[in-house]
Design a protein around this motif. Sequence first.
Motif, PDB file in Angstrom:
ATOM      1  N   GLN A   1     -14.959  44.384 -54.560  1.00 43.46           N
ATOM      2  CA  GLN A   1     -15.121  45.084 -53.061  1.00 43.46           C
ATOM      3  C   GLN A   1     -14.368  44.193 -52.103  1.00 43.46           C
ATOM      4  O   GLN A   1     -14.570  43.086 -52.094  1.00 43.46           O
ATOM      5  CB  GLN A   1     -16.614  45.215 -52.863  1.00 43.46           C
ATOM      6  N   VAL A   2     -13.525  44.771 -51.323  1.00 42.42           N
ATOM      7  CA  VAL A   2     -12.893  43.939 -50.188  1.00 42.42           C
ATOM      8  C   VAL A   2     -13.861  44.006 -48.889  1.00 42.42           C
ATOM      9  O   VAL A   2     -14.320  45.096 -48.617  1.00 42.42           O
ATOM     10  CB  VAL A   2     -11.591  44.658 -49.976  1.00 42.42           C
ATOM     11  N   GLN A   3     -13.771  42.791 -48.121  1.00 43.06           N
ATOM     12  CA  GLN A   3     -14.433  42.958 -46.924  1.00 43.06           C
ATOM     13  C   GLN A   3     -13.539  42.981 -45.589  1.00 43.06           C
ATOM     14  O   GLN A   3     -12.436  42.030 -46.106  1.00 43.06           O
ATOM     15  CB  GLN A   3     -15.511  41.620 -46.887  1.00 43.06           C
ATOM     16  N   LEU A   4     -13.455  43.522 -44.743  1.00 43.05           N
ATOM     17  CA  LEU A   4     -12.681  43.543 -43.728  1.00 43.05           C
ATOM     18  C   LEU A   4     -13.093  43.199 -42.472  1.00 43.05           C
ATOM     19  O   LEU A   4     -14.185  43.487 -41.968  1.00 43.05           O
ATOM     20  CB  LEU A   4     -12.211  45.090 -43.393  1.00 43.05           C
ATOM     21  N   VAL A   5     -12.365  42.277 -41.562  1.00 40.56           N
ATOM     22  CA  VAL A   5     -12.710  42.025 -40.415  1.00 40.56           C
ATOM     23  C   VAL A   5     -11.692  42.139 -39.259  1.00 40.56           C
ATOM     24  O   VAL A   5     -10.501  41.668 -39.342  1.00 40.56           O
ATOM     25  CB  VAL A   5     -13.089  40.484 -40.377  1.00 40.56           C
ATOM     26  N   GLU A   6     -12.065  42.908 -38.348  1.00 36.14           N
ATOM     27  CA  GLU A   6     -10.949  43.159 -37.331  1.00 36.14           C
ATOM     28  C   GLU A   6     -11.239  42.299 -36.122  1.00 36.14           C
ATOM     29  O   GLU A   6     -12.386  41.510 -35.863  1.00 36.14           O
ATOM     30  CB  GLU A   6     -11.386  44.661 -36.595  1.00 36.14           C
ATOM     31  N   SER A   7     -10.036  41.897 -35.363  1.00 38.48           N
ATOM     32  CA  SER A   7     -10.133  40.908 -34.222  1.00 38.48           C
ATOM     33  C   SER A   7      -9.048  41.435 -33.469  1.00 38.48           C
ATOM     34  O   SER A   7      -7.968  42.107 -33.560  1.00 38.48           O
ATOM     35  CB  SER A   7      -9.964  39.464 -34.630  1.00 38.48           C
ATOM     36  N   SER A  19      -2.717  43.376 -29.544  1.00 39.12           N
ATOM     37  CA  SER A  19      -2.658  43.412 -31.020  1.00 39.12           C
ATOM     38  C   SER A  19      -3.703  43.139 -31.739  1.00 39.12           C
ATOM     39  O   SER A  19      -4.562  42.136 -31.734  1.00 39.12           O
ATOM     40  CB  SER A  19      -1.648  42.527 -31.154  1.00 39.12           C
ATOM     41  N   LEU A  20      -4.242  44.073 -32.380  1.00 34.96           N
ATOM     42  CA  LEU A  20      -5.430  44.171 -33.285  1.00 34.96           C
ATOM     43  C   LEU A  20      -4.888  43.192 -34.747  1.00 34.96           C
ATOM     44  O   LEU A  20      -3.878  43.900 -35.471  1.00 34.96           O
ATOM     45  CB  LEU A  20      -5.946  45.623 -33.474  1.00 34.96           C
ATOM     46  N   SER A  21      -5.986  42.864 -35.439  1.00 32.37           N
ATOM     47  CA  SER A  21      -5.687  42.360 -36.807  1.00 32.37           C
ATOM     48  C   SER A  21      -6.857  42.852 -37.660  1.00 32.37           C
ATOM     49  O   SER A  21      -8.081  43.014 -37.206  1.00 32.37           O
ATOM     50  CB  SER A  21      -5.663  40.804 -36.783  1.00 32.37           C
ATOM     51  N   CYS A  22      -6.427  42.936 -38.772  1.00 32.58           N
ATOM     52  CA  CYS A  22      -7.590  43.553 -39.965  1.00 32.58           C
ATOM     53  C   CYS A  22      -7.340  42.489 -41.057  1.00 32.58           C
ATOM     54  O   CYS A  22      -6.261  42.657 -41.932  1.00 32.58           O
ATOM     55  CB  CYS A  22      -7.246  44.851 -40.221  1.00 32.58           C
ATOM     56  N   ALA A  23      -8.164  41.476 -40.915  1.00 28.80           N
ATOM     57  CA  ALA A  23      -8.131  40.465 -42.061  1.00 28.80           C
ATOM     58  C   ALA A  23      -9.102  40.914 -43.366  1.00 28.80           C
ATOM     59  O   ALA A  23     -10.060  41.296 -43.160  1.00 28.80           O
ATOM     60  CB  ALA A  23      -8.574  38.871 -41.696  1.00 28.80           C
ATOM     61  N   VAL A  93     -13.592  51.868 -29.944  1.00 30.21           N
ATOM     62  CA  VAL A  93     -13.905  50.870 -30.870  1.00 30.21           C
ATOM     63  C   VAL A  93     -12.746  51.330 -32.172  1.00 30.21           C
ATOM     64  O   VAL A  93     -12.698  52.422 -32.525  1.00 30.21           O
ATOM     65  CB  VAL A  93     -15.108  51.146 -31.632  1.00 30.21           C
ATOM     66  N   TYR A  94     -12.078  50.233 -32.461  1.00 35.07           N
ATOM     67  CA  TYR A  94     -11.015  50.541 -33.261  1.00 35.07           C
ATOM     68  C   TYR A  94     -11.391  49.752 -34.943  1.00 35.07           C
ATOM     69  O   TYR A  94     -11.872  48.785 -34.644  1.00 35.07           O
ATOM     70  CB  TYR A  94      -9.570  49.821 -32.851  1.00 35.07           C
ATOM     71  N   TYR A  95     -11.372  50.674 -35.586  1.00 36.51           N
ATOM     72  CA  TYR A  95     -11.742  50.266 -37.095  1.00 36.51           C
ATOM     73  C   TYR A  95     -10.594  50.050 -38.138  1.00 36.51           C
ATOM     74  O   TYR A  95      -9.639  50.978 -37.791  1.00 36.51           O
ATOM     75  CB  TYR A  95     -12.695  51.126 -37.662  1.00 36.51           C
ATOM     76  N   GLY A 115     -13.982  47.766 -41.878  1.00 38.87           N
ATOM     77  CA  GLY A 115     -14.506  46.812 -41.163  1.00 38.87           C
ATOM     78  C   GLY A 115     -15.646  47.336 -39.943  1.00 38.87           C
ATOM     79  O   GLY A 115     -15.944  48.273 -39.926  1.00 38.87           O
ATOM     80  N   GLN A 116     -16.015  46.192 -39.311  1.00 40.32           N
ATOM     81  CA  GLN A 116     -17.214  46.456 -38.526  1.00 40.32           C
ATOM     82  C   GLN A 116     -16.659  47.030 -36.913  1.00 40.32           C
ATOM     83  O   GLN A 116     -17.521  47.416 -36.239  1.00 40.32           O
ATOM     84  CB  GLN A 116     -18.185  45.310 -37.969  1.00 40.32           C
ATOM     85  N   GLY A 117     -15.276  47.087 -36.688  1.00 41.47           N
ATOM     86  CA  GLY A 117     -14.907  47.648 -35.361  1.00 41.47           C
ATOM     87  C   GLY A 117     -14.609  46.542 -34.246  1.00 41.47           C
ATOM     88  O   GLY A 117     -15.294  45.501 -34.296  1.00 41.47           O
TER      89      GLY A 117
END
Length: 124
Positions: A1-7, A19-23, A93-95, A115-117
């Motif tokens: 299962q992959v976990q995503l974190v936006e920033s 610029s948003l990132s999704c790690a 809110v961007y996901y 991700g959590q947004g």
Amino acid sequence: QVQLVESGGGLVQAGGSLSLSCAASQSTFRGYGVGWFRQTPGKEREFVGAISRGATSTNYADSVKGRFTISRDNAKNTVYLQMNGLKPEDTAVYYCAASPVASGASSQRAYPYWGQGTQVTVSS
């Protein structure tokens, strides 16, 4: 299962850029299609854009086409959403979301991992 974190969210004036990132937590992220979605209070989550696994193709909602660009760096397990020419109506809110099957899909049902947004606010 992959976990995503936006920033990368924040407050910006109209016409500005963010610029948003999704790690992702796993190197297998390179095998996932990734989508960006956004949601404002009282509205359904809407598709913004998506990128295929190998970054060979992208597609965008008409509302952001020509202003937003999605890219990915698989070596860093990260997908980016570059937003230029921001408008107050881009406030949301961007996901980011990922799928090991779908590649470039616009339906949120295609993506099992989210991700959590991150909040983006564009002032007029």
